[in-house]
Design an enzyme around this catalytic site. Sequence first.
Site, PDB file in Angstrom:
ATOM      1  N   GLU A   1      31.463   4.017  18.412  1.00  0.00           N
ATOM      2  CA  GLU A   1      31.450   2.497  18.222  1.00  0.00           C
ATOM      3  C   GLU A   1      31.533   2.590  16.671  1.00  0.00           C
ATOM      4  O   GLU A   1      32.262   1.649  16.065  1.00  0.00           O
ATOM      5  CB  GLU A   1      30.222   1.915  18.545  1.00  0.00           C
ATOM      6  CG  GLU A   1      29.827   1.840  20.058  1.00  0.00           C
ATOM      7  CD  GLU A   1      29.095   3.115  20.681  1.00  0.00           C
ATOM      8  OE1 GLU A   1      28.360   2.788  21.627  1.00  0.00           O
ATOM      9  OE2 GLU A   1      29.305   4.194  20.030  1.00  0.00           O
TER      10      GLU A   1
ATOM     11  N   CYS B   1      23.829   1.964  21.456  1.00  0.00           N
ATOM     12  CA  CYS B   1      22.449   2.400  21.062  1.00  0.00           C
ATOM     13  C   CYS B   1      22.065   1.242  20.029  1.00  0.00           C
ATOM     14  O   CYS B   1      22.942   0.501  19.688  1.00  0.00           O
ATOM     15  CB  CYS B   1      22.515   3.847  20.365  1.00  0.00           C
ATOM     16  SG  CYS B   1      23.225   4.056  18.963  1.00  0.00           S
TER      17      CYS B   1
ATOM     18  N   HIS C   1      28.999   7.926  15.790  1.00  0.00           N
ATOM     19  CA  HIS C   1      29.495   7.602  17.293  1.00  0.00           C
ATOM     20  C   HIS C   1      30.536   6.930  17.431  1.00  0.00           C
ATOM     21  O   HIS C   1      31.223   6.532  16.582  1.00  0.00           O
ATOM     22  CB  HIS C   1      28.026   6.336  17.595  1.00  0.00           C
ATOM     23  CG  HIS C   1      26.783   7.096  17.662  1.00  0.00           C
ATOM     24  ND1 HIS C   1      25.690   6.543  18.167  1.00  0.00           N
ATOM     25  CD2 HIS C   1      26.468   8.501  17.341  1.00  0.00           C
ATOM     26  CE1 HIS C   1      24.530   7.151  18.444  1.00  0.00           C
ATOM     27  NE2 HIS C   1      24.823   8.395  17.875  1.00  0.00           N
TER      28      HIS C   1
END
Length: 149
Positions: free
Chosen positions: A58, A86, A56
């Site tokens: 992040e 998430c 992801h």
Amino acid sequence: MINPFDDTYFMKKALQEAEMAFEKGEIPVGAVIVIEDRIIARTHNLTELLNDVTAHAEMQAITSAANFLGGKYLNKCTLYVTLEPCQMCAGALYWSQISKIVFGASDTQRGFKTMGTTLHPKTEVVSGVLAEEASALMKRFFIEKRNLN
């Protein structure tokens, strides 16, 4: 004196990363990490390219920023991300002890708030910065994806 380097400025940089993800067929999430008005990490989702569910935006940004700083803690850093993290990313952000998270669009299905994930107690959270732009990009991606299938 007006500081041009505000949350909107850096979220626009994250949106540029999300556009790059879109162009590569990745879910369009972009992220930048900033310290003292300086971008030290910029990336976007790479899950398809790397065939890795943990890639992801992040997670990529955390790794890049930690490498830049030479340490695992992101104190005094701010993450700008186009979509609410998430729970996996929120967990990593917890352990990084990042000082601030600014996100655009909320993720009412898989976001850390819905999932009840706790961030580090010292982490400040700001939501809704350029949310409409981030949400529109996400919607456009999934509409095009559906039309191709």
